[in-house]
Design a protein around this motif. Structure first.
Motif, PDB file in Angstrom:
ATOM      1  N   ASN A   1      -8.796   2.016  -0.945  1.00 14.88           N
ATOM      2  CA  ASN A   1      -7.331   1.716  -1.271  1.00 14.88           C
ATOM      3  C   ASN A   1      -6.473   2.114   0.066  1.00 14.88           C
ATOM      4  N   SER A   2      -6.986   2.879   1.055  1.00 14.95           N
ATOM      5  CA  SER A   2      -6.215   3.384   2.189  1.00 14.95           C
ATOM      6  C   SER A   2      -6.159   2.013   3.088  1.00 14.95           C
ATOM      7  N   GLN A   3      -7.179   1.212   2.867  1.00 20.48           N
ATOM      8  CA  GLN A   3      -7.193  -0.192   3.883  1.00 20.48           C
ATOM      9  C   GLN A   3      -6.604  -1.567   3.334  1.00 20.48           C
ATOM     10  N   GLN A   4      -5.962  -1.183   2.072  1.00 23.84           N
ATOM     11  CA  GLN A   4      -5.340  -2.307   1.232  1.00 23.84           C
ATOM     12  C   GLN A   4      -3.871  -2.330   1.598  1.00 23.84           C
ATOM     13  N   ALA A   5      -3.240  -3.583   1.803  1.00 27.20           N
ATOM     14  CA  ALA A   5      -1.995  -3.576   1.966  1.00 27.20           C
ATOM     15  C   ALA A   5      -1.469  -4.814   0.944  1.00 27.20           C
ATOM     16  N   LEU A   6      -0.717  -4.855  -0.127  1.00 28.06           N
ATOM     17  CA  LEU A   6      -0.500  -5.671  -0.919  1.00 28.06           C
ATOM     18  C   LEU A   6       0.860  -6.305  -0.836  1.00 28.06           C
ATOM     19  N   PHE A   7       1.135  -7.688  -0.900  1.00 26.66           N
ATOM     20  CA  PHE A   7       2.424  -8.267  -0.788  1.00 26.66           C
ATOM     21  C   PHE A   7       2.601  -9.282  -1.792  1.00 26.66           C
ATOM     22  N   PHE A   8       3.925  -9.417  -2.218  1.00 25.93           N
ATOM     23  CA  PHE A   8       4.155 -10.300  -3.382  1.00 25.93           C
ATOM     24  C   PHE A   8       5.724 -10.489  -3.109  1.00 25.93           C
ATOM     25  N   ALA A   9       5.869 -11.842  -2.866  1.00 25.98           N
ATOM     26  CA  ALA A   9       7.257 -12.634  -2.578  1.00 25.98           C
ATOM     27  C   ALA A   9       8.020 -11.940  -1.499  1.00 25.98           C
ATOM     28  N   GLY A  10       7.346 -11.641  -0.348  1.00 25.19           N
ATOM     29  CA  GLY A  10       7.674 -10.939   0.763  1.00 25.19           C
ATOM     30  C   GLY A  10       7.842  -9.496   0.561  1.00 25.19           C
ATOM     31  N   ASN A  11       7.535  -8.888  -0.373  1.00 24.94           N
ATOM     32  CA  ASN A  11       7.758  -7.326  -0.640  1.00 24.94           C
ATOM     33  C   ASN A  11       6.416  -6.669  -0.519  1.00 24.94           C
ATOM     34  N   HIS A  12       6.293  -5.668   0.616  1.00 26.03           N
ATOM     35  CA  HIS A  12       5.291  -4.784   0.586  1.00 26.03           C
ATOM     36  C   HIS A  12       5.111  -3.951  -0.706  1.00 26.03           C
ATOM     37  N   LEU A  13       4.245  -4.022  -1.380  1.00 19.96           N
ATOM     38  CA  LEU A  13       4.042  -3.233  -2.665  1.00 19.96           C
ATOM     39  C   LEU A  13       3.646  -1.640  -2.536  1.00 19.96           C
ATOM     40  N   GLU A  14       4.496  -1.023  -2.958  1.00 21.66           N
ATOM     41  CA  GLU A  14       4.443   0.495  -2.929  1.00 21.66           C
ATOM     42  C   GLU A  14       3.232   1.047  -3.808  1.00 21.66           C
ATOM     43  N   LYS A  15       2.508   2.037  -3.596  1.00 22.90           N
ATOM     44  CA  LYS A  15       1.290   2.547  -4.467  1.00 22.90           C
ATOM     45  C   LYS A  15       1.910   3.094  -5.903  1.00 22.90           C
ATOM     46  N   ASP A  16       3.164   3.866  -5.954  1.00 21.50           N
ATOM     47  CA  ASP A  16       3.311   4.373  -7.172  1.00 21.50           C
ATOM     48  C   ASP A  16       4.317   3.377  -7.912  1.00 21.50           C
ATOM     49  N   ASN A  17       4.895   2.376  -7.594  1.00 26.78           N
ATOM     50  CA  ASN A  17       5.297   1.320  -8.392  1.00 26.78           C
ATOM     51  C   ASN A  17       4.720   0.774  -9.265  1.00 26.78           C
ATOM     52  N   ARG A  18       5.110   0.022 -10.125  1.00 26.08           N
ATOM     53  CA  ARG A  18       4.462  -0.730 -11.273  1.00 26.08           C
ATOM     54  C   ARG A  18       4.646  -2.276 -11.023  1.00 26.08           C
ATOM     55  N   LEU A  19       3.617  -3.014 -11.534  1.00 28.95           N
ATOM     56  CA  LEU A  19       3.672  -4.473 -11.331  1.00 28.95           C
ATOM     57  C   LEU A  19       5.280  -5.154 -11.855  1.00 28.95           C
ATOM     58  N   ALA A  20       5.542  -4.475 -13.004  1.00 23.95           N
ATOM     59  CA  ALA A  20       6.716  -4.881 -13.561  1.00 23.95           C
ATOM     60  C   ALA A  20       8.137  -4.616 -12.737  1.00 23.95           C
ATOM     61  N   ASP A  21       7.885  -3.656 -11.815  1.00 21.74           N
ATOM     62  CA  ASP A  21       9.018  -3.276 -10.822  1.00 21.74           C
ATOM     63  C   ASP A  21       9.113  -4.590  -9.973  1.00 21.74           C
ATOM     64  N   TYR A  22       8.078  -5.320  -9.661  1.00 22.05           N
ATOM     65  CA  TYR A  22       8.220  -6.291  -8.672  1.00 22.05           C
ATOM     66  C   TYR A  22       8.187  -7.762  -9.284  1.00 22.05           C
ATOM     67  N   ASN A  23       8.434  -7.704 -10.908  1.00 23.31           N
ATOM     68  CA  ASN A  23       8.268  -8.794 -11.673  1.00 23.31           C
ATOM     69  C   ASN A  23       7.273  -9.870 -11.594  1.00 23.31           C
ATOM     70  N   ILE A  24       6.097  -9.161 -11.329  1.00 21.89           N
ATOM     71  CA  ILE A  24       4.769  -9.822 -11.162  1.00 21.89           C
ATOM     72  C   ILE A  24       4.271 -10.117 -12.680  1.00 21.89           C
ATOM     73  N   MET A  25       4.278 -11.418 -13.062  1.00 18.21           N
ATOM     74  CA  MET A  25       4.233 -11.874 -14.318  1.00 18.21           C
ATOM     75  C   MET A  25       2.458 -12.314 -14.466  1.00 18.21           C
ATOM     76  N   THR A  26       2.097 -13.015 -15.451  1.00 22.05           N
ATOM     77  CA  THR A  26       0.817 -13.507 -15.547  1.00 22.05           C
ATOM     78  C   THR A  26       0.853 -14.775 -14.827  1.00 22.05           C
ATOM     79  N   ASN A  27      -0.645 -14.964 -14.077  1.00 19.59           N
ATOM     80  CA  ASN A  27      -0.725 -15.813 -13.233  1.00 19.59           C
ATOM     81  C   ASN A  27      -0.105 -15.748 -11.820  1.00 19.59           C
ATOM     82  N   SER A  28       0.621 -14.670 -11.736  1.00 15.69           N
ATOM     83  CA  SER A  28       1.267 -14.551 -10.187  1.00 15.69           C
ATOM     84  C   SER A  28       0.076 -14.315  -9.279  1.00 15.69           C
TER      85      SER A  28
END
Length: 320
Positions: free
Chosen positions: A46-73
């Motif tokens: 986990n500590s080696q992973q950095a996830l991004f979606f639509a230009g946003n760096h995804l923070e570990k305690d946030n949910r997929l829904a908080d970034y509007n990550i939907m099916t097939n994203s």
């Protein structure tokens, strides 16, 4: 469709690495949970992973829904140089886990250990694979990887930081060496505070609340003064007090608060035909020990010390 029902449904998203990996997720999954799913498939911590979606760096305690990550994203994954290592400190029986990067130096790790483990940075020797790690080395140069364990050897330094409580009015902080004598410390206080060294009485509290007067010619180390200890400073002064003899006579004496019970007895024996070793002195119900200064017993001007035969069981007479 009810939104709560929608949130509980499973759907797919895609993670782009050098290849695309499909994950079964829920919109309520946290980013940390997503990283764990990736780790289970690809073996990337986990500590080696950095996830991004639509230009946003995804923070570990946030949910997929908080970034509007939907099916097939499609979420982008970057593998960083982050790692988690264990740090074993045998001398205190403690093991701590640290999240670090391979680009950090050994000196950086020591600073984190000082913060989390309470071991002073300059008292640490870091060992890995039987070798001492040099402060300037990067963790990547030391061969450290995720999940590895460092060992910390703790060695004492000759430097001390002590505090001096000046008559309960102010505190003076001093950087000293364990081999400094008490006379050296008094000279430092004289220079900083203008308090004559010859009139200073420095005391050190012992376990159980007892204290000793530190001797000028002895070192701090020999008198068990340790890092972050607090010494108490009182200024020596002359007091007049009375000594009530066995015959009920009263002797008037002038002595310094730094003078010991032995000094008082010497003065008594100069004035009375009494042999040493057959009597003791008491002040306000307390027996005075030979090597202790009057200051320890808070002897005040115009009060009375009582002379008693050794073995005398009754208490001292009322003070006059």
């Amino acid at each position: 469709m009810d939104s709560r029902q929608h949130q509980s449904e499973h759907y797919k998203i895609y993670v782009r690495m050098t290849k695309i990996v499909a994950l079964d997720v829920k919109s309520t999954d946290t980013i940390d949970q997503i990283k764990s799913k990736i780790g289970a498939i690809e073996g990337i911590d986990n500590s080696q992973q950095a996830l991004f979606f639509a230009g946003n760096h995804l923070e570990k305690d946030n949910r997929l829904a908080d970034y509007n990550i939907m099916t097939n994203s499609c979420v982008a994954l970057y593998v960083t140089d982050g790692m988690q290592i264990s740090v074993s400190i045998p001398s205190v029986g403690k093991t701590i886990k640290l999240n670090l990067t391979k680009s950090q130096s050994v000196a950086d790790v020591k600073a984190v250990i000082e913060q989390k483990g309470g071991i002073s940075l300059d008292e640490q020797i870091l060992m890995y694979g039987g070798q001492k790690l040099e402060d300037v080395k990067l963790l990547s140069q030391c061969g450290l990887s995720n999940g590895h364990t460092l060992h910390v050897l703790v060695y004492p330094t000759d430097r001390l930081r002590i505090s001096v409580d000046v008559d309960g009015e102010r505190t003076v902080n001093l950087d000293v060496k364990i081999w400094y004598t008490v006379a050296d410390v008094k000279l430092m206080i004289d220079t900083l505070e203008g308090l004559p060294a010859s009139t200073q009485i420095l005391m050190h509290t012992q376990p159980g609340g007892h204290f000793i007067v530190l001797k000028d010619t002895k070192t701090l180390q020999s008198q068990h003064v340790k890092n972050n200890d607090i010494l108490t400073l009182h200024m020596d002064r002359t007091v007049q007090f009375f000594v009530r003899t066995l015959e009920g006579k009263t002797l008037t004496m002038m002595l310094n608060l730094s003078d010991t019970t032995k000094d008082v007895m010497k003065k008594i024996e100069e004035r009375l035909p009494i042999k040493p070793g057959i009597y003791s002195l008491r002040y306000r119900g307390s027996a005075l020990s030979l090597e202790d200064p009057l200051l320890k017993y808070k002897v005040e001007s115009d009060t009375t010390i009582h002379l008693c035969l050794i073995g005398e069981v009754k208490g001292s007479p009322p003070e006059v």
